[in-house]
Design a protein around this motif. Structure first.
Motif, PDB file in Angstrom:
ATOM      1  N   ASN A  77       3.807   2.433  -5.956  1.00 47.03           N
ATOM      2  CA  ASN A  77       4.869   1.486  -6.299  1.00 47.03           C
ATOM      3  C   ASN A  77       5.876   1.342  -5.166  1.00 47.03           C
ATOM      4  OD1 ASN A  77       3.776   0.990  -8.809  1.00 47.03           O
ATOM      5  ND2 ASN A  77       4.845   2.708  -9.745  1.00 47.03           N
ATOM      6  N   ASN A  78       5.639   2.054  -4.068  1.00 45.87           N
ATOM      7  CA  ASN A  78       6.521   2.013  -2.916  1.00 45.87           C
ATOM      8  C   ASN A  78       6.228   0.751  -2.112  1.00 45.87           C
ATOM      9  OD1 ASN A  78       8.303   2.751  -0.915  1.00 45.87           O
ATOM     10  ND2 ASN A  78       6.826   4.047   0.131  1.00 45.87           N
ATOM     11  N   LEU A  79       7.104  -0.253  -2.214  1.00 39.49           N
ATOM     12  CA  LEU A  79       6.913  -1.500  -1.475  1.00 39.49           C
ATOM     13  C   LEU A  79       7.459  -1.349  -0.065  1.00 39.49           C
ATOM     14  CD1 LEU A  79       7.898  -4.161  -4.149  1.00 39.49           C
ATOM     15  CD2 LEU A  79       5.622  -3.372  -3.507  1.00 39.49           C
ATOM     16  N   ILE A  80       6.691  -1.813   0.900  1.00 41.35           N
ATOM     17  CA  ILE A  80       7.050  -1.665   2.307  1.00 41.35           C
ATOM     18  C   ILE A  80       7.328  -3.039   2.899  1.00 41.35           C
ATOM     19  CG2 ILE A  80       6.230  -0.901   4.559  1.00 41.35           C
ATOM     20  CD1 ILE A  80       4.395   1.074   2.929  1.00 41.35           C
ATOM     21  N   GLU A  81       8.580  -3.219   3.350  1.00 43.49           N
ATOM     22  CA  GLU A  81       8.933  -4.490   3.990  1.00 43.49           C
ATOM     23  C   GLU A  81       8.118  -4.656   5.267  1.00 43.49           C
ATOM     24  OE1 GLU A  81      12.788  -7.144   5.381  1.00 43.49           O
ATOM     25  OE2 GLU A  81      13.109  -5.069   4.750  1.00 43.49           O
ATOM     26  N   GLY A  82       7.573  -5.832   5.456  1.00 40.44           N
ATOM     27  CA  GLY A  82       6.737  -6.107   6.616  1.00 40.44           C
ATOM     28  C   GLY A  82       5.265  -5.895   6.341  1.00 40.44           C
ATOM     29  N   LEU A  83       4.954  -5.290   5.201  1.00 43.33           N
ATOM     30  CA  LEU A  83       3.565  -5.092   4.802  1.00 43.33           C
ATOM     31  C   LEU A  83       3.324  -5.700   3.415  1.00 43.33           C
ATOM     32  CD1 LEU A  83       0.788  -3.878   5.409  1.00 43.33           C
ATOM     33  CD2 LEU A  83       1.595  -1.737   4.391  1.00 43.33           C
ATOM     34  N   ASP A  84       4.082  -5.253   2.428  1.00 40.16           N
ATOM     35  CA  ASP A  84       3.936  -5.763   1.059  1.00 40.16           C
ATOM     36  C   ASP A  84       4.754  -7.032   0.827  1.00 40.16           C
ATOM     37  OD1 ASP A  84       2.247  -3.691  -0.149  1.00 40.16           O
ATOM     38  OD2 ASP A  84       3.952  -2.379   0.253  1.00 40.16           O
TER      39      ASP A  84
END
Length: 125
Positions: A77-84
């Motif tokens: 559930n860890n959203l990663i800016e630049g990827l997700d």
């Protein structure tokens, strides 16, 4: 902790070579094939760029192969800016990668839908 420079852009970064499992790069999913020839670190921006370039090749595969590849990364559930997602005008715009990891289409016409429903319909008056 060791101070290094990114081998791609020369940006200063901190690497936890003594405990690689506690290093910042372990926050990112292990999407890239293991590079046994790598001898130094990349910064977060260059690492994300390399991951996204790899995913662009994944996106050229049939959708079933894309889904099967992304399936192993579900559950985070860890959203990663630049990827997700990216931020545009204060809004989160989810990426193809986010939708592939989710594994299904909501059929709402999302901008980066990999399932073929990305055509946003405008109302006709």
């Amino acid at each position: 902790m060791t101070q290094l420079n990114c081998t791609q852009c020369n940006t200063a970064l901190t690497c936890n070579v003594d405990n690689i499992s506690a290093c910042w790069c372990n926050e990112l999913p292990a999407i890239l094939p293991l590079d046994t020839t790598a001898t130094s670190c990349l910064c977060r921006k260059c690492t994300l760029s390399k991951i996204n370039a790899f995913l662009e090749d994944v996106y050229t595969q049939p959708i079933k192969i894309q889904i099967d590849f992304a399936k192993q990364f579900r559950g985070s559930n860890n959203l990663i800016e630049g990827l997700d997602y990216t931020m545009q005008n204060g809004y989160m715009i989810f990426s193809k990668w986010f939708f592939l990891k989710r594994g299904s289409c909501c059929k709402n016409g999302c901008k980066n839908c990999p399932y073929g429903f990305s055509k946003i319909k405008t109302p006709s008056f």
